[in-house]
Write an enzyme that holds these catalytic residues in place. Structure first.
Site, PDB file in Angstrom:
ATOM      1  N   SER A 168     -59.287  61.115  61.640  1.00 50.18           N
ATOM      2  CA  SER A 168     -59.727  60.584  60.226  1.00 50.18           C
ATOM      3  C   SER A 168     -61.400  60.572  60.127  1.00 50.18           C
ATOM      4  O   SER A 168     -62.220  59.925  61.700  1.00 50.18           O
ATOM      5  CB  SER A 168     -60.256  58.495  60.472  1.00 50.18           C
ATOM      6  OG  SER A 168     -59.710  58.146  59.719  1.00 50.18           O
TER       7      SER A 168
ATOM      8  N   HIS B  72     -57.602  63.021  56.923  1.00 46.09           N
ATOM      9  CA  HIS B  72     -56.873  61.183  56.897  1.00 46.09           C
ATOM     10  C   HIS B  72     -58.165  60.674  56.329  1.00 46.09           C
ATOM     11  O   HIS B  72     -59.262  60.405  56.993  1.00 46.09           O
ATOM     12  CB  HIS B  72     -56.794  60.539  57.846  1.00 46.09           C
ATOM     13  CG  HIS B  72     -56.473  59.761  57.556  1.00 46.09           C
ATOM     14  ND1 HIS B  72     -55.224  59.289  56.865  1.00 46.09           N
ATOM     15  CD2 HIS B  72     -56.682  57.977  57.638  1.00 46.09           C
ATOM     16  CE1 HIS B  72     -54.644  57.934  56.539  1.00 46.09           C
ATOM     17  NE2 HIS B  72     -55.980  57.361  57.583  1.00 46.09           N
TER      18      HIS B  72
ATOM     19  N   ASP C 215     -60.042  57.264  54.789  1.00 42.81           N
ATOM     20  CA  ASP C 215     -59.788  55.654  54.111  1.00 42.81           C
ATOM     21  C   ASP C 215     -60.935  55.021  53.109  1.00 42.81           C
ATOM     22  O   ASP C 215     -62.285  55.028  53.332  1.00 42.81           O
ATOM     23  CB  ASP C 215     -60.068  54.709  55.412  1.00 42.81           C
ATOM     24  CG  ASP C 215     -58.847  55.408  56.849  1.00 42.81           C
ATOM     25  OD1 ASP C 215     -57.649  55.188  56.388  1.00 42.81           O
ATOM     26  OD2 ASP C 215     -59.752  55.459  58.236  1.00 42.81           O
TER      27      ASP C 215
ATOM     28  N   MET D 278     -61.482  51.647  51.800  1.00 46.13           N
ATOM     29  CA  MET D 278     -61.645  50.297  51.929  1.00 46.13           C
ATOM     30  C   MET D 278     -62.827  50.070  50.537  1.00 46.13           C
ATOM     31  O   MET D 278     -63.680  50.073  50.511  1.00 46.13           O
ATOM     32  CB  MET D 278     -61.985  49.854  52.923  1.00 46.13           C
ATOM     33  CG  MET D 278     -61.581  50.644  54.428  1.00 46.13           C
ATOM     34  SD  MET D 278     -61.857  49.607  55.906  1.00 46.13           S
ATOM     35  CE  MET D 278     -61.562  51.329  57.242  1.00 46.13           C
TER      36      MET D 278
ATOM     37  N   HIS E 258     -55.442  57.176  51.944  1.00 46.24           N
ATOM     38  CA  HIS E 258     -55.621  55.409  52.688  1.00 46.24           C
ATOM     39  C   HIS E 258     -55.720  54.782  52.161  1.00 46.24           C
ATOM     40  O   HIS E 258     -56.837  54.627  52.306  1.00 46.24           O
ATOM     41  CB  HIS E 258     -55.255  55.861  53.701  1.00 46.24           C
ATOM     42  CG  HIS E 258     -55.059  54.947  54.334  1.00 46.24           C
ATOM     43  ND1 HIS E 258     -55.171  53.999  55.948  1.00 46.24           N
ATOM     44  CD2 HIS E 258     -54.631  53.550  54.195  1.00 46.24           C
ATOM     45  CE1 HIS E 258     -54.926  52.249  56.192  1.00 46.24           C
ATOM     46  NE2 HIS E 258     -53.789  52.408  54.719  1.00 46.24           N
TER      47      HIS E 258
ATOM     48  N   MET F 169     -57.381  51.189  51.167  1.00 45.30           N
ATOM     49  CA  MET F 169     -56.926  50.010  51.423  1.00 45.30           C
ATOM     50  C   MET F 169     -57.549  49.069  50.799  1.00 45.30           C
ATOM     51  O   MET F 169     -58.953  48.442  50.595  1.00 45.30           O
ATOM     52  CB  MET F 169     -57.337  50.067  53.015  1.00 45.30           C
ATOM     53  CG  MET F 169     -56.624  50.143  53.927  1.00 45.30           C
ATOM     54  SD  MET F 169     -57.700  50.795  55.381  1.00 45.30           S
ATOM     55  CE  MET F 169     -58.378  52.282  54.829  1.00 45.30           C
TER      56      MET F 169
ATOM     57  N   MET G 295     -49.137  51.064  59.849  1.00 44.65           N
ATOM     58  CA  MET G 295     -50.236  50.987  61.073  1.00 44.65           C
ATOM     59  C   MET G 295     -50.348  50.345  62.103  1.00 44.65           C
ATOM     60  O   MET G 295     -49.500  49.194  62.283  1.00 44.65           O
ATOM     61  CB  MET G 295     -51.464  49.421  59.594  1.00 44.65           C
ATOM     62  CG  MET G 295     -51.993  49.680  58.283  1.00 44.65           C
ATOM     63  SD  MET G 295     -52.715  51.365  58.700  1.00 44.65           S
ATOM     64  CE  MET G 295     -54.021  50.937  59.514  1.00 44.65           C
TER      65      MET G 295
ATOM     66  N   GLY H  10     -61.410  52.037  66.678  1.00 43.41           N
ATOM     67  CA  GLY H  10     -61.585  52.364  67.258  1.00 43.41           C
ATOM     68  C   GLY H  10     -61.094  50.611  67.201  1.00 43.41           C
ATOM     69  O   GLY H  10     -61.450  49.828  68.538  1.00 43.41           O
TER      70      GLY H  10
ATOM     71  N   ASP I  43     -51.020  55.378  62.399  1.00 42.40           N
ATOM     72  CA  ASP I  43     -52.466  55.413  62.431  1.00 42.40           C
ATOM     73  C   ASP I  43     -53.210  53.982  62.703  1.00 42.40           C
ATOM     74  O   ASP I  43     -53.223  53.264  62.422  1.00 42.40           O
ATOM     75  CB  ASP I  43     -52.867  54.616  60.426  1.00 42.40           C
ATOM     76  CG  ASP I  43     -54.494  54.894  59.983  1.00 42.40           C
ATOM     77  OD1 ASP I  43     -55.365  55.376  60.953  1.00 42.40           O
ATOM     78  OD2 ASP I  43     -54.455  54.445  58.885  1.00 42.40           O
ATOM     79  N   GLY I  44     -53.869  54.663  63.807  1.00 47.05           N
ATOM     80  CA  GLY I  44     -54.672  53.107  64.737  1.00 47.05           C
ATOM     81  C   GLY I  44     -55.555  53.218  66.064  1.00 47.05           C
ATOM     82  O   GLY I  44     -53.374  53.132  66.449  1.00 47.05           O
ATOM     83  N   GLY I  45     -55.923  53.271  66.631  1.00 40.71           N
ATOM     84  CA  GLY I  45     -55.577  53.638  67.990  1.00 40.71           C
ATOM     85  C   GLY I  45     -55.152  54.226  68.515  1.00 40.71           C
ATOM     86  O   GLY I  45     -54.373  54.405  69.998  1.00 40.71           O
TER      87      GLY I  45
ATOM     88  N   GLY J 167     -59.287  58.491  64.752  1.00 43.11           N
ATOM     89  CA  GLY J 167     -60.396  58.611  64.969  1.00 43.11           C
ATOM     90  C   GLY J 167     -61.352  58.958  65.508  1.00 43.11           C
ATOM     91  O   GLY J 167     -61.575  59.546  65.814  1.00 43.11           O
ATOM     92  N   SER J 168     -61.680  57.340  65.814  1.00 45.88           N
ATOM     93  CA  SER J 168     -62.157  57.360  67.008  1.00 45.88           C
ATOM     94  C   SER J 168     -62.254  58.389  68.940  1.00 45.88           C
ATOM     95  O   SER J 168     -63.185  59.486  69.100  1.00 45.88           O
ATOM     96  CB  SER J 168     -62.560  55.928  67.983  1.00 45.88           C
ATOM     97  OG  SER J 168     -62.894  54.745  66.897  1.00 45.88           O
TER      98      SER J 168
HETATM   99  C1  DX5 Z   1     -58.347  51.794  59.858  1.00 44.84           C
HETATM  100  C2  DX5 Z   1     -58.256  53.200  59.305  1.00 44.84           C
HETATM  101  C3  DX5 Z   1     -57.505  54.404  60.454  1.00 44.84           C
HETATM  102  C4  DX5 Z   1     -58.839  54.298  61.744  1.00 44.84           C
HETATM  103  C5  DX5 Z   1     -58.412  54.567  62.359  1.00 44.84           C
HETATM  104  O1  DX5 Z   1     -57.938  50.600  59.159  1.00 44.84           O
HETATM  105  O2  DX5 Z   1     -56.764  53.222  58.990  1.00 44.84           O
HETATM  106  O3  DX5 Z   1     -57.338  55.594  59.772  1.00 44.84           O
HETATM  107  O4  DX5 Z   1     -59.930  54.902  60.777  1.00 44.84           O
HETATM  108  O5  DX5 Z   1     -58.982  55.030  63.450  1.00 44.84           O
HETATM  109  P1  DX5 Z   1     -59.255  54.904  65.062  1.00 44.84           P
HETATM  110  O6  DX5 Z   1     -58.751  55.736  65.473  1.00 44.84           O
HETATM  111  O7  DX5 Z   1     -60.374  54.623  65.734  1.00 44.84           O
HETATM  112  O8  DX5 Z   1     -58.175  53.492  65.313  1.00 44.84           O
HETATM  113 ZN    ZN Z   2     -55.993  55.068  57.511  1.00 42.64          ZN
END
Ligand code: DX5
Ligand code: ZN
Length: 219
Positions: free
Chosen positions: A8, A33, A35, A37, A66, A68, A137, A145, A175-177, A197-198
């Site tokens: 991400s 990926h 994002d 927003m 993605h 949002m 999600m 993060g 997606d996420g964590g 991502g992180s």
């Molecule tokens: C959150 C995003 C994710 C985010 C994931 O709203 O959709 O794609 O970048 O980041 P990590 O892997 O750090 O949770």
């Molecule tokens: Zn995402």
């Protein structure tokens, strides 16, 4: 079919974006990926079209966007023109999801639908054969993060059943964590694509971290 890794870009260093894109190009990652927003659908603003245009100029892999944002149907054509391969909209942001999916398809992109943590996977049953990618999600959207929500395993398993029951070819993305701690269990529950991502970009050696995740996912 091999399991995919999608770093991400939200967690990249935006002052060194080209360097981070090249890292992904030269790694074992499968997709970028990205994002987007809007500060309305989620309480954060990431980046928009000029940045996506710049990313696409350097990225040599699938562009997985993605969204949002509210009323994502307003921008389908724009994202197609920016070189998007997969366009994911949120279930919660679409009043006429079936129509939105057809519009994405007609714009020659793969269709994606993302579900917030509280949204039941069964709500996709009537459109599952129109969806190429469901993004579950595993955190509340809006920020990188955050920590992984454990209920995701159950949702992944339930969604996999729906896909099989309908003879659909839909991929499941998480997606996420995502880290090396939950990757294997997610794949075992039915996941096809892991977004990270992180875990990737904040690690000492992002390229090695991608490789590590890819190995776990395909073990
Ligand atoms: C959150 C995003 C994710 C985010 C994931 O709203 O959709 O794609 O970048 O980041 P990590 O892997 O750090 O949770
Ligand atoms: Zn995402």
């Amino acid at each position: 079919m091999s399991k995919l890794i999608a770093p991400s870009i939200l967690a990249a260093d935006f002052a060194n974006l080209q360097r981070d894109i090249e890292m992904v190009n030269n790694s074992e990652a499968d997709w970028f990926h990205i994002d987007i927003m809007d500060g309305v659908f989620v309480p954060n603003i990431s980046f928009g079209m000029p940045v996506l245009e710049a990313i696409n100029r350097h990225a040599g892999k699938v562009i997985d966007v993605h969204l949002m944002i509210t009323q994502p149907e307003r921008y389908i054509e724009t994202f197609a023109n920016l070189g998007t391969d997969n366009l994911t909209v949120h279930y919660e942001a679409c009043t006429h999801l079936h129509r939105t999916l057809q519009t994405i398809k007609n714009a020659n992109m793969r269709t994606g639908v993302a579900l917030n943590p509280h949204t039941n996977v069964s709500l996709l049953e009537d459109v599952i054969t129109d969806i190429d990618l469901v993004c579950i999600m595993s955190v509340n959207p809006g920020f990188g993060g955050q920590s992984f929500i454990e209920n995701t395993y159950k949702k992944t398993h339930q969604l996999k059943e729906i896909i099989l029951d309908n003879n659909a070819t839909t991929q499941i993305q998480i997606d996420g964590g995502v880290t090396d701690k939950n990757a294997k269990q997610l794949i075992d529950a039915g996941a096809d694509v892991l977004v990270a991502g992180s875990y990737v970009f904040k690690s000492a050696n992002p390229s090695e971290t991608i490789k590590h995740l890819k190995e776990i996912a395909n073990a």
